[in-house]
Design an enzyme around this catalytic site. Structure first.
Site, PDB file in Angstrom:
ATOM      1  N   LYS A  45      -7.054   9.692  -7.796  1.00 56.22           N
ATOM      2  CA  LYS A  45      -7.666  10.632  -6.646  1.00 56.22           C
ATOM      3  C   LYS A  45      -8.237  11.497  -7.261  1.00 56.22           C
ATOM      4  O   LYS A  45      -7.805  12.733  -7.172  1.00 56.22           O
ATOM      5  CB  LYS A  45      -6.401  11.187  -5.655  1.00 56.22           C
ATOM      6  CG  LYS A  45      -5.474   9.802  -4.998  1.00 56.22           C
ATOM      7  CD  LYS A  45      -6.376   9.017  -4.101  1.00 56.22           C
ATOM      8  CE  LYS A  45      -6.672  10.046  -2.780  1.00 56.22           C
ATOM      9  NZ  LYS A  45      -7.368   9.285  -1.943  1.00 56.22           N
ATOM     10  N   GLU A 101       0.717  -0.713  -4.725  1.00 55.69           N
ATOM     11  CA  GLU A 101      -0.588   0.275  -4.972  1.00 55.69           C
ATOM     12  C   GLU A 101      -0.050   1.613  -4.945  1.00 55.69           C
ATOM     13  O   GLU A 101       0.827   2.086  -4.026  1.00 55.69           O
ATOM     14  CB  GLU A 101      -1.413  -0.025  -4.016  1.00 55.69           C
ATOM     15  CG  GLU A 101      -2.940   0.987  -4.027  1.00 55.69           C
ATOM     16  CD  GLU A 101      -2.675   2.126  -3.195  1.00 55.69           C
ATOM     17  OE1 GLU A 101      -4.138   2.741  -3.279  1.00 55.69           O
ATOM     18  OE2 GLU A 101      -1.951   2.228  -2.425  1.00 55.69           O
ATOM     19  N   GLU A 114      -4.642   4.066  -8.247  1.00 58.31           N
ATOM     20  CA  GLU A 114      -5.810   4.810  -7.791  1.00 58.31           C
ATOM     21  C   GLU A 114      -6.016   6.261  -8.309  1.00 58.31           C
ATOM     22  O   GLU A 114      -4.848   6.794  -7.834  1.00 58.31           O
ATOM     23  CB  GLU A 114      -5.666   4.611  -6.341  1.00 58.31           C
ATOM     24  CG  GLU A 114      -7.188   5.165  -5.646  1.00 58.31           C
ATOM     25  CD  GLU A 114      -7.271   5.286  -4.082  1.00 58.31           C
ATOM     26  OE1 GLU A 114      -7.933   5.959  -3.642  1.00 58.31           O
ATOM     27  OE2 GLU A 114      -6.368   4.561  -3.448  1.00 58.31           O
ATOM     28  N   HIS A 122       0.785  -1.181   0.005  1.00 60.56           N
ATOM     29  CA  HIS A 122      -0.128   0.036  -0.017  1.00 60.56           C
ATOM     30  C   HIS A 122       0.874   1.195  -0.220  1.00 60.56           C
ATOM     31  O   HIS A 122       1.443   1.395   0.901  1.00 60.56           O
ATOM     32  CB  HIS A 122      -1.033   0.044   1.312  1.00 60.56           C
ATOM     33  CG  HIS A 122      -1.894   1.040   1.206  1.00 60.56           C
ATOM     34  ND1 HIS A 122      -1.649   2.015   2.493  1.00 60.56           N
ATOM     35  CD2 HIS A 122      -2.866   1.397   0.420  1.00 60.56           C
ATOM     36  CE1 HIS A 122      -3.041   2.945   2.217  1.00 60.56           C
ATOM     37  NE2 HIS A 122      -3.347   2.543   0.987  1.00 60.56           N
ATOM     38  N   ARG A 123       0.677   1.997  -1.027  1.00 57.08           N
ATOM     39  CA  ARG A 123       1.787   3.334  -1.273  1.00 57.08           C
ATOM     40  C   ARG A 123       3.126   2.889  -1.091  1.00 57.08           C
ATOM     41  O   ARG A 123       3.909   3.596  -0.779  1.00 57.08           O
ATOM     42  CB  ARG A 123       1.159   4.309  -0.296  1.00 57.08           C
ATOM     43  CG  ARG A 123      -0.202   4.811  -0.310  1.00 57.08           C
ATOM     44  CD  ARG A 123      -0.661   5.826   0.875  1.00 57.08           C
ATOM     45  NE  ARG A 123      -1.814   5.812   1.206  1.00 57.08           N
ATOM     46  CZ  ARG A 123      -2.526   6.474   2.075  1.00 57.08           C
ATOM     47  NH1 ARG A 123      -1.881   7.011   2.796  1.00 57.08           N
ATOM     48  NH2 ARG A 123      -3.814   6.330   2.128  1.00 57.08           N
ATOM     49  N   ASP A 181       0.133  -2.194   4.465  1.00 59.30           N
ATOM     50  CA  ASP A 181       1.246  -1.129   4.344  1.00 59.30           C
ATOM     51  C   ASP A 181       2.519  -1.916   4.789  1.00 59.30           C
ATOM     52  O   ASP A 181       3.816  -1.541   5.008  1.00 59.30           O
ATOM     53  CB  ASP A 181       1.032  -0.394   5.758  1.00 59.30           C
ATOM     54  CG  ASP A 181      -0.042   0.838   5.521  1.00 59.30           C
ATOM     55  OD1 ASP A 181       0.004   1.247   4.358  1.00 59.30           O
ATOM     56  OD2 ASP A 181      -0.818   1.139   6.479  1.00 59.30           O
ATOM     57  N   HIS A 228      -0.965  10.834  -2.183  1.00 62.97           N
ATOM     58  CA  HIS A 228      -2.201  10.585  -1.767  1.00 62.97           C
ATOM     59  C   HIS A 228      -3.020  11.820  -1.454  1.00 62.97           C
ATOM     60  O   HIS A 228      -4.062  11.758  -2.117  1.00 62.97           O
ATOM     61  CB  HIS A 228      -2.012   9.529  -0.513  1.00 62.97           C
ATOM     62  CG  HIS A 228      -3.473   9.128  -0.006  1.00 62.97           C
ATOM     63  ND1 HIS A 228      -4.042   9.999   0.780  1.00 62.97           N
ATOM     64  CD2 HIS A 228      -4.069   8.004  -0.256  1.00 62.97           C
ATOM     65  CE1 HIS A 228      -5.044   9.397   1.273  1.00 62.97           C
ATOM     66  NE2 HIS A 228      -5.234   8.219   0.641  1.00 62.97           N
ATOM     67  N   ASP A 279      -1.242   6.248  -5.567  1.00 66.45           N
ATOM     68  CA  ASP A 279      -2.378   7.216  -5.823  1.00 66.45           C
ATOM     69  C   ASP A 279      -1.884   8.226  -6.928  1.00 66.45           C
ATOM     70  O   ASP A 279      -0.373   8.756  -6.691  1.00 66.45           O
ATOM     71  CB  ASP A 279      -2.773   7.888  -4.662  1.00 66.45           C
ATOM     72  CG  ASP A 279      -3.030   7.039  -3.296  1.00 66.45           C
ATOM     73  OD1 ASP A 279      -3.943   6.459  -3.476  1.00 66.45           O
ATOM     74  OD2 ASP A 279      -1.873   6.636  -2.789  1.00 66.45           O
TER      75      ASP A 279
END
Length: 240
Positions: A110, A34, A108, A7-8, A228, A49, A36
């Site tokens: 945003k 992943e 993703e 995640h990120r 994470d 993000h 953003d």
């Protein structure tokens, strides 16, 4: 077997949405990243993000109010200063780095707070440029945006992001032209995971960090877990 997606990047141990964070995911042997994306003032796809710079960088104000050159001046090392100065990456930079590996990439959009005009077309064009059609899934909480992505590129993988319970989300995804769902882990019940995947809609659930939740979702066979802590998730996965 459940895929592990950082995640990120590896946001639990490294500055989120930075190259060093994505590199850590590769280093530990996870399956994907992943990230953003938003647009700079001059229309470049930047990886960050929050719609504002304040939390994760040394900058202040809205991402959309700065051009790329200005954004690159800020330090995005966030709460991990031990890693030195980390610049805000562009999606092109991430995609170029990914040529050296085979990581799956969850992009993703945003675009719920700021409706970035043309972001769908720009992201799709970059995916085409790198021929990453089979490596990338586009996700968003803005489901109108995902419908637009489907109109522009019906062959691409799309994921419905949601955090509140949806009735038969797998059918909803199909109606929108998406081919996966990305629920918040609390609404990714065992029954939803099973029924969705039986109907041909993979479940990639976020943001799964606690051991008990990681174990449950791996045991039920979720297609992917977005976490994470990719190394922790991989270690738990090995126990299965």
């Amino acid at each position: 077997m459940t895929k592990i997606i950082g995640h990120r990047g590896a946001a639990g141990t490294h500055p989120e949405n930075t190259m060093i964070s994505f590199q850590e995911v590769e280093r530990v042997g996870a399956d994907g990243i992943e990230l953003d994306v938003q647009l700079s003032k001059d229309g470049e796809i930047v990886v960050i993000h929050d719609e504002t710079l304040d939390r994760t960088t040394t900058g202040e104000g809205w991402v959309k109010d700065y051009n790329l050159k200005e954004l690159r001046r800020f330090d995005a090392s966030y709460k991990f200063p031990e890693y030195g100065v980390c610049k805000i990456p562009t999606l092109d930079e991430v995609f170029n780095w990914a040529l050296s590996n085979d990581l799956f990439i969850n992009v993703e959009l945003k675009n719920t707070t700021v409706l970035y005009e043309g972001i769908e077309e720009k992201v799709i064009k970059l995916i085409r440029t790198y021929k990453y059609e089979n490596r990338v899934v586009i996700s968003s909480f803005n489901h109108y945006s995902l419908v637009e992505c489907h109109k522009q590129a019906p062959d691409l993988n799309l994921g419905i992001l949601y955090s509140e319970p949806l009735y038969e989300p797998y059918d909803y995804a199909k109606r929108l032209g998406a081919n996966s769902i990305h629920p918040q882990y609390k609404v990714a019940t065992d029954l939803i995971v099973q029924k969705s995947q039986q109907s041909g809609i993979p479940v990639r659930t976020y943001t799964v960090n606690k051991t008990k939740d990681l174990k449950r979702l791996i045991a039920v066979g979720a297609a992917a877990i977005i976490t994470d802590y990719p190394k922790k998730a991989l270690d738990i996965k090995k126990s299965f």
